[in-house]
Write a protein that holds these residues in place. Sequence first.
Motif, PDB file in Angstrom:
ATOM      1  N   VAL A   1      -3.394   5.260   0.296  1.00  0.00           N
ATOM      2  CA  VAL A   1      -4.025   5.932   1.428  1.00  0.00           C
ATOM      3  C   VAL A   1      -3.592   7.390   1.405  1.00  0.00           C
ATOM      4  O   VAL A   1      -2.391   7.689   1.419  1.00  0.00           O
ATOM      5  CB  VAL A   1      -3.632   5.290   2.765  1.00  0.00           C
ATOM      6  CG1 VAL A   1      -4.199   6.100   3.938  1.00  0.00           C
ATOM      7  CG2 VAL A   1      -4.118   3.853   2.845  1.00  0.00           C
TER       8      VAL A   1
ATOM      9  N   ALA B   1     -10.882  -2.011   4.506  1.00  0.00           N
ATOM     10  CA  ALA B   1     -11.061  -1.333   3.223  1.00  0.00           C
ATOM     11  C   ALA B   1     -10.505  -2.128   2.046  1.00  0.00           C
ATOM     12  O   ALA B   1     -10.346  -1.574   0.954  1.00  0.00           O
ATOM     13  CB  ALA B   1     -10.402   0.044   3.275  1.00  0.00           C
TER      14      ALA B   1
ATOM     15  N   ASP C   1     -12.905   5.888  -2.452  1.00  0.00           N
ATOM     16  CA  ASP C   1     -13.632   4.649  -2.184  1.00  0.00           C
ATOM     17  C   ASP C   1     -14.026   4.523  -0.719  1.00  0.00           C
ATOM     18  O   ASP C   1     -15.084   3.951  -0.393  1.00  0.00           O
ATOM     19  CB  ASP C   1     -12.786   3.439  -2.591  1.00  0.00           C
ATOM     20  CG  ASP C   1     -12.502   3.428  -4.073  1.00  0.00           C
ATOM     21  OD1 ASP C   1     -13.466   3.487  -4.857  1.00  0.00           O
ATOM     22  OD2 ASP C   1     -11.314   3.379  -4.458  1.00  0.00           O
TER      23      ASP C   1
ATOM     24  N   THR D   1       0.835  -1.186   0.000  1.00  0.00           N
ATOM     25  CA  THR D   1       0.000   0.000   0.000  1.00  0.00           C
ATOM     26  C   THR D   1       0.881   1.252   0.000  1.00  0.00           C
ATOM     27  O   THR D   1       1.931   1.277   0.636  1.00  0.00           O
ATOM     28  CB  THR D   1      -0.911  -0.002   1.239  1.00  0.00           C
ATOM     29  OG1 THR D   1      -1.752  -1.157   1.201  1.00  0.00           O
ATOM     30  CG2 THR D   1      -1.776   1.247   1.288  1.00  0.00           C
TER      31      THR D   1
ATOM     32  N   GLY E   1      -2.214  -2.977   5.618  1.00  0.00           N
ATOM     33  CA  GLY E   1      -2.480  -3.291   4.226  1.00  0.00           C
ATOM     34  C   GLY E   1      -1.678  -4.457   3.687  1.00  0.00           C
ATOM     35  O   GLY E   1      -1.819  -4.821   2.510  1.00  0.00           O
TER      36      GLY E   1
ATOM     37  N   SER F   1     -10.451  -1.553  -2.063  1.00  0.00           N
ATOM     38  CA  SER F   1     -10.544  -0.129  -2.386  1.00  0.00           C
ATOM     39  C   SER F   1      -9.268   0.341  -3.061  1.00  0.00           C
ATOM     40  O   SER F   1      -8.161  -0.014  -2.635  1.00  0.00           O
ATOM     41  CB  SER F   1     -10.760   0.702  -1.118  1.00  0.00           C
ATOM     42  OG  SER F   1     -11.936   0.302  -0.432  1.00  0.00           O
TER      43      SER F   1
ATOM     44  N   HIS G   1      -1.476   2.112   8.554  1.00  0.00           N
ATOM     45  CA  HIS G   1      -2.109   1.833   7.265  1.00  0.00           C
ATOM     46  C   HIS G   1      -1.229   0.931   6.398  1.00  0.00           C
ATOM     47  O   HIS G   1      -1.732   0.034   5.721  1.00  0.00           O
ATOM     48  CB  HIS G   1      -2.401   3.139   6.540  1.00  0.00           C
ATOM     49  CG  HIS G   1      -3.662   3.816   6.997  1.00  0.00           C
ATOM     50  ND1 HIS G   1      -4.903   3.231   6.871  1.00  0.00           N
ATOM     51  CD2 HIS G   1      -3.864   5.026   7.599  1.00  0.00           C
ATOM     52  CE1 HIS G   1      -5.826   4.048   7.352  1.00  0.00           C
ATOM     53  NE2 HIS G   1      -5.222   5.141   7.813  1.00  0.00           N
TER      54      HIS G   1
ATOM     55  N   VAL H   1      -5.642  -2.286  -0.179  1.00  0.00           N
ATOM     56  CA  VAL H   1      -5.782  -0.879  -0.556  1.00  0.00           C
ATOM     57  C   VAL H   1      -4.554  -0.443  -1.353  1.00  0.00           C
ATOM     58  O   VAL H   1      -3.412  -0.761  -0.985  1.00  0.00           O
ATOM     59  CB  VAL H   1      -5.934  -0.001   0.700  1.00  0.00           C
ATOM     60  CG1 VAL H   1      -5.929   1.483   0.340  1.00  0.00           C
ATOM     61  CG2 VAL H   1      -7.198  -0.370   1.457  1.00  0.00           C
ATOM     62  N   GLU H   2      -4.782   0.258  -2.433  1.00  0.00           N
ATOM     63  CA  GLU H   2      -3.667   0.722  -3.260  1.00  0.00           C
ATOM     64  C   GLU H   2      -3.020   1.975  -2.681  1.00  0.00           C
ATOM     65  O   GLU H   2      -1.792   2.041  -2.520  1.00  0.00           O
ATOM     66  CB  GLU H   2      -4.144   0.998  -4.685  1.00  0.00           C
ATOM     67  CG  GLU H   2      -4.582  -0.241  -5.444  1.00  0.00           C
ATOM     68  CD  GLU H   2      -5.063   0.098  -6.843  1.00  0.00           C
ATOM     69  OE1 GLU H   2      -4.802   1.228  -7.316  1.00  0.00           O
ATOM     70  OE2 GLU H   2      -5.693  -0.768  -7.468  1.00  0.00           O
TER      71      GLU H   2
ATOM     72  N   THR I   1      -8.551   3.755  -3.473  1.00  0.00           N
ATOM     73  CA  THR I   1      -8.082   4.939  -2.757  1.00  0.00           C
ATOM     74  C   THR I   1      -8.892   5.146  -1.482  1.00  0.00           C
ATOM     75  O   THR I   1     -10.121   5.116  -1.504  1.00  0.00           O
ATOM     76  CB  THR I   1      -8.205   6.201  -3.636  1.00  0.00           C
ATOM     77  OG1 THR I   1      -7.515   5.990  -4.869  1.00  0.00           O
ATOM     78  CG2 THR I   1      -7.600   7.407  -2.925  1.00  0.00           C
ATOM     79  N   VAL I   2      -8.165   5.341  -0.394  1.00  0.00           N
ATOM     80  CA  VAL I   2      -8.768   5.601   0.915  1.00  0.00           C
ATOM     81  C   VAL I   2      -8.228   6.925   1.424  1.00  0.00           C
ATOM     82  O   VAL I   2      -7.021   7.177   1.344  1.00  0.00           O
ATOM     83  CB  VAL I   2      -8.443   4.473   1.910  1.00  0.00           C
ATOM     84  CG1 VAL I   2      -8.897   4.834   3.312  1.00  0.00           C
ATOM     85  CG2 VAL I   2      -9.074   3.164   1.462  1.00  0.00           C
TER      86      VAL I   2
ATOM     87  N   SER J   1      -7.352  -0.281   7.217  1.00  0.00           N
ATOM     88  CA  SER J   1      -6.809  -0.790   5.951  1.00  0.00           C
ATOM     89  C   SER J   1      -7.309  -2.200   5.670  1.00  0.00           C
ATOM     90  O   SER J   1      -7.610  -2.550   4.524  1.00  0.00           O
ATOM     91  CB  SER J   1      -5.274  -0.776   5.983  1.00  0.00           C
ATOM     92  OG  SER J   1      -4.776   0.529   5.765  1.00  0.00           O
TER      93      SER J   1
END
Length: 514
Positions: A170, A127, A17, A2, A153, A130, A149, A167-168, A132-133, A124
């Motif tokens: 944050v 999510a 997202d 992430t 992740g 997702s 995060h 998640v990609e 983008t967070v 993370s």
Amino acid sequence: MTRVQLTDDAPLTTTVDALVVGAYQGADAPIAVDPDHAAVVAAAATVGATGKPGTITALPGTGLAAATRILVAGLGAAPGQDVGTLEAADRPDDTAPAGAPADDGAVLRAGLAERVRRAAGAASRAAVGSATVLSTLGAVDLTAAAEGHLLGGYVFTTYKQPAKPPVETVLLAGAGTDAGADATVGRAAITAQAVLMARDLVNTAPNDLYPAVFAERASAAAGTVRGLTVEVLDEHQLRDRGYGGISAVGSGSSRPPRLVRISWSPKDATRTVALVGKGITFDSGGLSIKPAAGMDAMTSDMSGAAAVVATVIAAAQLELPLGVVAYAALAENLPSGTAYRPGDVIRHYGGTTSHVLNTDAEGRLVLADALARAAEDAPDVVLETSTLTGAQIVALGKRTMGVMGSAALRDRVAELARGAGEAAWAMPLPEELREGLDSSLADLANVSNDRAGGMLVAGHYLREFMPPGAQWVHLDVAGPAFHDGGPHGYVIKGATGVPVRTLLAVLRDEAGSA
């Protein structure tokens, strides 16, 4: 991995997202960290949000924010809150006693930071899937939020793909976007990368990660960072140079042992720290074979070596003004016709002899060689870490490491560990326990016949390989290095990366005092 980056976008009006909002635990209802998010937290309370640490409450963003989903992350007691107003069962275990001023003391700050770290990790995990967070937790503690995060992740994908991707990106809002904040996030990312490198090594199956492969991966990783030098001793060099402990433990396997030395030596360094890690890439117990139940987890017996390799690489990336030399003692402990035996006497690097009473007490044998070699560098401090004893788990549980060694340094390391978010407790080395290691045949026996105080007896054994007056600490992470339960905070099942953050915290502290 992430990615985290700073943003000055407004949380409630940014299309993402998922939006992560922090909530403290009030006496009757959760309290929004940011008053602008009070409506969001109030809506979450109607579906069960309490603000308890570690909790995540999800709700749709419709009518509340531009985000598709909102995740309300519980942070426990607010700074300045009298935790006596909470029910005893709801009090966070890392807050001050009732009535204590929450702005006083490193303990309180560290406690809040760890709750932020856990909340970010849990967010993370919640999510997943997702792209983008946007997270507001960085406004409470930027370092902890970034680390949490990134660690939360983490997914190990070598052998199996997750049902949903991690998640990609944050976006951390509310902490500014200036150079200072950017540098803070950069340091947090390096720390998290080091933890995740250690996790990757430990999680790799033992048929794919044996001593030679570990050495190759460590060398390759160090080769990508300017200023690091690497030396690898193979089985022939180990035997010829007198590394009797590593050679003996690795003698039962067709995949021979290695000793890896990675050094960071900046020109302005005035102090040096040696890191020593146990690297048993698989531990069957040797001829003193372990029970079958749970033996699969012995792939984690190289957690100490993984940690010191990851830490020295991070030290170079952080450009710490401190010399750091890491030793990873690597062997596979298997039974065979060539394996070492109970009753053998082995001669360690430096000449000390050990009478082997139990081949499942192998970690201390390889560490003895590495410690003796590390002492030749005349470091100011030696930090050794290992999944050394089941007695550590009996004494302190699966999440708290035992810290032994030079008294003042031991206490400082334990405090720094807790400040970094890794549970640790200082333990004594009572002199009467040393008597159990006496042998009529050699300088030392590798175990005591008395089961009492096994973690501390192992500490005594290791102390024998430190020069008189040396400043050294032993971290027994048998439980904390590998998690076999359900996910929590920023930890999932498998390797945790403990004690990388502790080691880095000590290095930063040493660099600051240089």
